[in-house]
Design a protein around this motif. Structure first.
Motif, mmCIF file in Angstrom:
data_model
loop_
_atom_site.group_PDB
_atom_site.id
_atom_site.type_symbol
_atom_site.label_atom_id
_atom_site.label_comp_id
_atom_site.label_asym_id
_atom_site.label_seq_id
_atom_site.Cartn_x
_atom_site.Cartn_y
_atom_site.Cartn_z
ATOM 1 N N ALA A 164 0.824 -1.212 0.000
ATOM 2 C CA ALA A 164 0.000 0.000 0.000
ATOM 3 C C ALA A 164 0.859 1.263 0.000
ATOM 4 N N LEU A 165 2.101 1.157 0.471
ATOM 5 C CA LEU A 165 2.998 2.317 0.543
ATOM 6 C C LEU A 165 3.834 2.498 -0.722
ATOM 7 N N ARG A 166 3.624 1.681 -1.730
ATOM 8 C CA ARG A 166 4.486 1.735 -2.914
ATOM 9 C C ARG A 166 4.549 3.125 -3.546
ATOM 10 N N PRO A 167 3.418 3.819 -3.772
ATOM 11 C CA PRO A 167 3.541 5.178 -4.328
ATOM 12 C C PRO A 167 4.293 6.133 -3.389
ATOM 13 N N THR A 168 4.087 5.972 -2.092
ATOM 14 C CA THR A 168 4.779 6.816 -1.125
ATOM 15 C C THR A 168 6.280 6.552 -1.149
ATOM 16 N N VAL A 169 6.664 5.287 -1.281
ATOM 17 C CA VAL A 169 8.084 4.939 -1.356
ATOM 18 C C VAL A 169 8.727 5.587 -2.581
ATOM 19 N N LEU A 170 8.036 5.562 -3.699
ATOM 20 C CA LEU A 170 8.577 6.153 -4.922
ATOM 21 C C LEU A 170 8.764 7.660 -4.777
ATOM 22 N N ILE A 171 7.777 8.326 -4.208
ATOM 23 C CA ILE A 171 7.863 9.774 -4.039
ATOM 24 C C ILE A 171 8.982 10.142 -3.064
ATOM 25 N N ALA A 172 9.005 9.480 -1.914
ATOM 26 C CA ALA A 172 10.040 9.770 -0.917
ATOM 27 C C ALA A 172 11.424 9.451 -1.457
ATOM 28 N N SER A 173 11.560 8.347 -2.176
ATOM 29 C CA SER A 173 12.858 7.955 -2.713
ATOM 30 C C SER A 173 13.365 8.961 -3.731
ATOM 31 N N THR A 174 12.479 9.437 -4.586
ATOM 32 C CA THR A 174 12.905 10.402 -5.597
ATOM 33 C C THR A 174 13.322 11.720 -4.956
ATOM 34 N N MET A 175 12.540 12.192 -3.992
ATOM 35 C CA MET A 175 12.888 13.437 -3.299
ATOM 36 C C MET A 175 14.245 13.335 -2.618
ATOM 37 N N ILE A 176 14.467 12.234 -1.903
ATOM 38 C CA ILE A 176 15.713 12.065 -1.169
ATOM 39 C C ILE A 176 16.887 11.868 -2.129
ATOM 40 N N LEU A 177 16.682 11.111 -3.197
ATOM 41 C CA LEU A 177 17.771 10.864 -4.145
ATOM 42 C C LEU A 177 18.196 12.148 -4.842
ATOM 43 N N VAL A 178 17.225 12.946 -5.270
ATOM 44 C CA VAL A 178 17.558 14.219 -5.915
ATOM 45 C C VAL A 178 18.298 15.134 -4.953
ATOM 46 N N GLN A 179 17.859 15.161 -3.700
ATOM 47 C CA GLN A 179 18.532 15.988 -2.700
ATOM 48 C C GLN A 179 19.948 15.485 -2.444
ATOM 49 N N GLY A 180 20.116 14.173 -2.455
ATOM 50 C CA GLY A 180 21.454 13.622 -2.269
ATOM 51 C C GLY A 180 22.372 13.923 -3.430
ATOM 52 N N LEU A 181 21.854 13.894 -4.649
ATOM 53 C CA LEU A 181 22.676 14.188 -5.817
ATOM 54 C C LEU A 181 23.092 15.658 -5.873
ATOM 55 N N ARG A 182 22.326 16.525 -5.236
ATOM 56 C CA ARG A 182 22.643 17.959 -5.257
ATOM 57 C C ARG A 182 23.336 18.420 -3.982
ATOM 58 N N VAL A 183 23.831 17.520 -3.161
ATOM 59 C CA VAL A 183 24.382 17.890 -1.860
ATOM 60 C C VAL A 183 25.519 18.906 -2.021
ATOM 61 N N PHE A 184 25.403 19.988 -1.260
ATOM 62 C CA PHE A 184 26.422 21.042 -1.306
ATOM 63 C C PHE A 184 26.685 21.627 0.080
ATOM 64 N N ASP A 185 25.623 22.036 0.773
ATOM 65 C CA ASP A 185 25.781 22.755 2.043
ATOM 66 C C ASP A 185 26.600 21.961 3.049
#
Length: 283
Positions: A200-221
């Motif tokens: 039931a959490l599959r769409p939530t996992v996809l959204i959270a994973s994409t947000m976190i992955l994009v943030q990780g790829l742009r890590v700067f601060d």
């Protein structure tokens, strides 16, 4: 057409500030431009240097390692806390607030606090020495083998609360009756989570994973505040390399090429998320 006329100024401003600037930066990626003289077209030379040079490849590898570790740890821990604090626990509202509090803090402020903790004579090494674990003491931000895990730890600590809230929102849509029915059928806690909650959490996992992955790829601060890319480039990422090459070394063309590579990676991940979500809807 009234709605379009009202939104036109905002759309024009976004197009001018964001998209036009992005396109201009992409054009500089194919030039040898230092910010002053006329740009000189060099074709794919900047990209050849990126994918053959040791420093940019190390920055790319560090970016991928940090992003993947950040993605896995933040999602696993955030989901674990969400499941634990979803129902029944009386102190769950207080604990949710405590876990979410770091999310609203400045990444720079959080990084400077952790930089103090990681110092050679800082609290972390002092605690290790006090409990007889002197062999584990390190110069955490000065050792090429520990600097990337240290940076990842700071990022995970600050963002667990964000994924926890996302998963709590997803868990709110899981009917309690489904779990109760599985429990009546003899399913244990892990079986209920695996076969009832997680699907039931599959769409939530996809959204959270994409947000976190994009943030990780742009890590700067965090990297800039903790190490500045050191020691000797051991913690350099694509974002810090863009800053270093563009604003410190004055290589605007090369920095734009690095930024274009990073943008391509981020867009690839975002496109993958859209594909996965579309695949679920079609089914």
């Amino acid at each position: 057409m009234a709605a379009w006329w009202w939104s036109l100024p905002a759309l024009a401003l976004i197009a001018a500030v964001h998209y036009a600037a992005t396109l201009a930066g992409s054009a500089y990626a194919f030039t040898d431009f230092n910010g002053f003289r006329t740009p000189e077209f060099v074709g794919l030379e900047n990209f050849r240097e990126i994918f053959t040079g040791e420093a940019p490849l190390r920055a790319l590898l560090n970016t991928i390692v940090i992003a993947v570790a950040f993605l896995v740890l933040t999602n696993v821990l955030g989901m674990a806390f969400a499941v634990a604090l979803n129902r029944q626990l009386k102190s769950r509202f207080v604990l949710r607030t405590v876990l979410f509090a770091p999310v609203v803090l400045s990444p720079l402020a959080v990084s400077y606090v952790w930089k103090f903790l990681f110092q050679q004579d800082g609290p972390l090494n002092q605690v290790l020495g006090a409990v007889g674990l002197e062999s584990l003491q390190r110069t955490w931000l000065g050792d090429p083998w520990t600097v990337v895990p240290a940076i990842t730890t700071v990022m995970v600590w600050q963002h667990i609360g964000l994924t926890m809230v996302i998963y709590l929102a997803g868990l709110a849509g899981v009917p309690p009756e489904s779990e109760e029915a599985a429990a009546i059928d003899g399913a244990g806690a892990w079986a209920r989570f695996r076969h009832v909650v997680l699907p039931a959490l599959r769409p939530t996992v996809l959204i959270a994973s994409t947000m976190i992955l994009v943030q990780g790829l742009r890590v700067f601060d965090q990297v800039q505040a903790l190490t500045g890319g050191g020691p000797f480039g051991a913690s350099d990422t694509l974002a810090t390399s863009v800053y270093q090459q563009t604003f410190v070394n004055g290589r605007f063309g090369y920095g734009s090429a690095l930024a274009l590579v990073m943008t391509g990676i981020v867009l690839l991940c975002a496109g993958l998320q859209m594909f996965l979500l579309r695949d679920r809807k079609e089914k």
